[in-house]
Write a protein that holds these residues in place. Structure first.
Motif, PDB file in Angstrom:
ATOM      1  N   GLY A 109      72.079  -0.158  34.595  1.00  0.00           N
ATOM      2  CA  GLY A 109      71.751   0.135  35.982  1.00  0.00           C
ATOM      3  C   GLY A 109      72.948  -0.011  36.899  1.00  0.00           C
ATOM      4  N   ILE A 110      73.682  -1.113  36.757  1.00  0.00           N
ATOM      5  CA  ILE A 110      74.840  -1.360  37.622  1.00  0.00           C
ATOM      6  C   ILE A 110      75.933  -0.322  37.358  1.00  0.00           C
ATOM      7  CG2 ILE A 110      76.667  -2.994  38.189  1.00  0.00           C
ATOM      8  CD1 ILE A 110      74.701  -5.240  37.474  1.00  0.00           C
ATOM      9  N   GLY A 111      76.226  -0.075  36.082  1.00  0.00           N
ATOM     10  CA  GLY A 111      77.291   0.860  35.743  1.00  0.00           C
ATOM     11  C   GLY A 111      77.014   2.271  36.232  1.00  0.00           C
ATOM     12  N   LEU A 112      75.804   2.758  36.007  1.00  0.00           N
ATOM     13  CA  LEU A 112      75.468   4.118  36.440  1.00  0.00           C
ATOM     14  C   LEU A 112      75.449   4.239  37.957  1.00  0.00           C
ATOM     15  CD1 LEU A 112      72.642   5.096  33.927  1.00  0.00           C
ATOM     16  CD2 LEU A 112      75.007   5.894  33.947  1.00  0.00           C
ATOM     17  N   PHE A 139      83.640  -3.354  29.408  1.00  0.00           N
ATOM     18  CA  PHE A 139      84.589  -2.251  29.255  1.00  0.00           C
ATOM     19  C   PHE A 139      83.933  -1.032  28.614  1.00  0.00           C
ATOM     20  CE2 PHE A 139      87.520  -5.944  29.495  1.00  0.00           C
ATOM     21  CZ  PHE A 139      88.226  -5.547  30.615  1.00  0.00           C
ATOM     22  N   PHE A 140      82.955  -1.253  27.755  1.00  0.00           N
ATOM     23  CA  PHE A 140      82.198  -0.133  27.189  1.00  0.00           C
ATOM     24  C   PHE A 140      81.451   0.605  28.293  1.00  0.00           C
ATOM     25  CE2 PHE A 140      78.326   1.651  25.272  1.00  0.00           C
ATOM     26  CZ  PHE A 140      78.863   2.414  24.252  1.00  0.00           C
ATOM     27  N   VAL A 141      80.789  -0.143  29.176  1.00  0.00           N
ATOM     28  CA  VAL A 141      80.061   0.462  30.296  1.00  0.00           C
ATOM     29  C   VAL A 141      81.022   1.185  31.229  1.00  0.00           C
ATOM     30  CG1 VAL A 141      78.648  -0.040  32.336  1.00  0.00           C
ATOM     31  CG2 VAL A 141      78.163  -1.198  30.185  1.00  0.00           C
ATOM     32  N   ALA A 142      82.201   0.600  31.456  1.00  0.00           N
ATOM     33  CA  ALA A 142      83.178   1.203  32.363  1.00  0.00           C
ATOM     34  C   ALA A 142      83.667   2.558  31.861  1.00  0.00           C
ATOM     35  CB  ALA A 142      84.361   0.261  32.555  1.00  0.00           C
ATOM     36  N   ILE A 143      83.681   2.751  30.559  1.00  0.00           N
ATOM     37  CA  ILE A 143      84.100   4.031  29.994  1.00  0.00           C
ATOM     38  C   ILE A 143      82.941   5.007  29.878  1.00  0.00           C
ATOM     39  CG2 ILE A 143      85.022   5.150  27.922  1.00  0.00           C
ATOM     40  CD1 ILE A 143      87.108   3.697  29.573  1.00  0.00           C
ATOM     41  N   VAL A 144      81.784   4.515  29.438  1.00  0.00           N
ATOM     42  CA  VAL A 144      80.662   5.401  29.127  1.00  0.00           C
ATOM     43  C   VAL A 144      79.904   5.864  30.369  1.00  0.00           C
ATOM     44  CG1 VAL A 144      78.440   5.547  27.940  1.00  0.00           C
ATOM     45  CG2 VAL A 144      80.389   4.481  26.816  1.00  0.00           C
ATOM     46  N   ALA A 145      79.654   4.983  31.323  1.00  0.00           N
ATOM     47  CA  ALA A 145      78.881   5.364  32.514  1.00  0.00           C
ATOM     48  C   ALA A 145      79.502   6.541  33.263  1.00  0.00           C
ATOM     49  CB  ALA A 145      78.714   4.156  33.437  1.00  0.00           C
ATOM     50  N   PRO A 146      80.829   6.558  33.502  1.00  0.00           N
ATOM     51  CA  PRO A 146      81.412   7.748  34.145  1.00  0.00           C
ATOM     52  C   PRO A 146      81.274   9.003  33.298  1.00  0.00           C
ATOM     53  CG  PRO A 146      82.895   5.874  34.341  1.00  0.00           C
ATOM     54  CD  PRO A 146      81.818   5.464  33.394  1.00  0.00           C
ATOM     55  N   ALA A 150      68.155   5.727  30.372  1.00  0.00           N
ATOM     56  CA  ALA A 150      67.692   5.434  29.012  1.00  0.00           C
ATOM     57  C   ALA A 150      68.812   5.620  28.006  1.00  0.00           C
ATOM     58  CB  ALA A 150      66.507   6.333  28.661  1.00  0.00           C
ATOM     59  N   ALA A 151      69.636   6.654  28.180  1.00  0.00           N
ATOM     60  CA  ALA A 151      70.749   6.898  27.260  1.00  0.00           C
ATOM     61  C   ALA A 151      71.782   5.778  27.354  1.00  0.00           C
ATOM     62  CB  ALA A 151      71.399   8.244  27.576  1.00  0.00           C
ATOM     63  N   MET A 152      72.106   5.357  28.570  1.00  0.00           N
ATOM     64  CA  MET A 152      73.082   4.284  28.751  1.00  0.00           C
ATOM     65  C   MET A 152      72.563   2.973  28.184  1.00  0.00           C
ATOM     66  SD  MET A 152      76.135   3.709  30.317  1.00  0.00           S
ATOM     67  CE  MET A 152      76.630   2.654  28.962  1.00  0.00           C
ATOM     68  N   ALA A 153      71.312   2.645  28.472  1.00  0.00           N
ATOM     69  CA  ALA A 153      70.721   1.400  27.971  1.00  0.00           C
ATOM     70  C   ALA A 153      70.619   1.419  26.450  1.00  0.00           C
ATOM     71  CB  ALA A 153      69.346   1.177  28.598  1.00  0.00           C
ATOM     72  N   PHE A 165      88.272   6.288  38.905  1.00  0.00           N
ATOM     73  CA  PHE A 165      87.789   5.477  40.025  1.00  0.00           C
ATOM     74  C   PHE A 165      86.486   4.773  39.663  1.00  0.00           C
ATOM     75  CE2 PHE A 165      90.009   8.198  43.522  1.00  0.00           C
ATOM     76  CZ  PHE A 165      91.229   7.726  43.062  1.00  0.00           C
ATOM     77  N   ALA A 166      85.597   5.501  38.989  1.00  0.00           N
ATOM     78  CA  ALA A 166      84.317   4.917  38.592  1.00  0.00           C
ATOM     79  C   ALA A 166      84.519   3.759  37.626  1.00  0.00           C
ATOM     80  CB  ALA A 166      83.428   5.983  37.957  1.00  0.00           C
ATOM     81  N   ALA A 167      85.394   3.946  36.639  1.00  0.00           N
ATOM     82  CA  ALA A 167      85.656   2.891  35.657  1.00  0.00           C
ATOM     83  C   ALA A 167      86.256   1.660  36.330  1.00  0.00           C
ATOM     84  CB  ALA A 167      86.590   3.404  34.567  1.00  0.00           C
ATOM     85  N   GLY A 168      87.213   1.890  37.230  1.00  0.00           N
ATOM     86  CA  GLY A 168      87.826   0.773  37.944  1.00  0.00           C
ATOM     87  C   GLY A 168      86.825   0.028  38.808  1.00  0.00           C
ATOM     88  N   GLY A 169      85.936   0.766  39.463  1.00  0.00           N
ATOM     89  CA  GLY A 169      84.916   0.125  40.291  1.00  0.00           C
ATOM     90  C   GLY A 169      83.962  -0.727  39.479  1.00  0.00           C
ATOM     91  N   ILE A 170      83.577  -0.239  38.301  1.00  0.00           N
ATOM     92  CA  ILE A 170      82.650  -0.995  37.446  1.00  0.00           C
ATOM     93  C   ILE A 170      83.293  -2.292  36.978  1.00  0.00           C
ATOM     94  CG2 ILE A 170      81.470  -0.967  35.218  1.00  0.00           C
ATOM     95  CD1 ILE A 170      81.082   2.078  35.666  1.00  0.00           C
TER      96      ILE A 170
END
Length: 288
Positions: free
Chosen positions: A184-187, A91-98, A129-132, A198-203
């Protein structure tokens, strides 16, 4: 009476300062991305969810450290902490990646970025790098709190501290594997739409919908299918590596058998493929 006027030269002047180059641009994007991941420099609304997740993880680490200091028992290992927090990471990735990539697509700032000496690869590496780094900090800081709690209450003196350090450092490496895979997957998913919802839901869908596949494969009357079941989901993929490397003391309890190296190979390939697809995606955007 004659009129006189003055001509003012307000034309643009050529920049004569130091040109920092691509490395400085990458570093600037990385720092901005890492700050944005935790809502720093943005509205209070943008800070709520990332800091809520971070707060839950910190509180869990403090509770675990307190319990261990009182009982002397380690209920969750440093590496096991990452496995236990896997759904919060999703859920963190789903919010941050978008926030890191979808907003640039929606705002149309990518042409501005690529009008500078910034290449598509520079943009991808900085965002990745920022996401990781954000995911690693999400796991690494609570793990360090657990270490401090154990180190200051150990009865073995310096030997006990070094024993705890020997558990923390590999766990940080394990957390880095979680960070690289999920970043990698989230971005990649978020890079295909400018709409953050849409991006968050897809992740979330990609991560959660792959989990039942693991359950189906694990229930088949085949040892090979059971051993390879964890390859179907990113969470069980990383957990399987932890189970294999630690000899069963960490990671998800998967009957991976002799297939541990296959899990490691797929994880490396998955990270590499997501990076290559991100590069191809943004090279296409840069050429438009």
């Amino acid at each position: 009476m004659s009129e006189t006027g003055v001509i003012h030269d307000i034309g643009y002047q050529r920049y004569s300062g130091v040109r920092l180059g691509r490395l400085a641009l990458q570093n600037s994007l990385f720092v901005h991305g890492l700050r944005a991941a935790f809502g720093l420099g943005r509205s209070a609304k943008a800070k709520i969810f990332p800091w809520l997740v971070f707060g839950i993880m910190l509180l869990t680490a403090v509770i675990l450290a307190a319990i261990r200091s009182q009982t002397g028992q380690e209920f969750i290992t440093y590496a096991g902490f990452a496995d236990s927090m896997s759904f919060l990471i999703i859920f963190f990735v789903a919010i941050v990646a978008p926030q890191l990539v979808s907003r640039d697509l929606r705002a149309g700032t990518l042409p501005l970025y690529f009008s500078r000496p910034l290449r598509a690869a520079d943009y991808v590496f900085a965002k990745f790098a920022a996401m990781a780094a954000a995911i690693w900090l999400l796991l690494g800081v609570p793990q360090f709190i657990m270490f401090l709690g154990a180190a200051f209450t150990t009865k073995k003196g310096a030997e006990g501290v070094f024993d705890e350090l020997g558990g923390l450092v590999p766990a940080w490496g394990y957390s880095l594997l979680w960070a690289l895979t999920f970043a990698g997957i989230g971005l990649l998913i978020a890079s295909f739409t400018g709409k953050q919802a849409f991006a968050a839901g897809g992740i979330v869908a990609v991560f959660l919908m792959s989990t039942p596949i693991v359950g189906v494969l694990a229930s088949l009357p085949s040892t090979t299918a059971n051993g390879l079941a964890g390859l179907a989901s990113p969470m069980t993929l990383i957990g399987g590596i932890g189970y294999w490397v630690s000899g069963g003391s960490n990671g998800f309890d998967l009957p991976i058998g002799r297939f541990g190296p296959i899990y490691a190979i797929e994880a490396v390939c998955l990270i590499a493929v997501t990076m290559l697809l991100l590069l191809a995606r943004y090279r296409k955007v840069a050429s438009l």
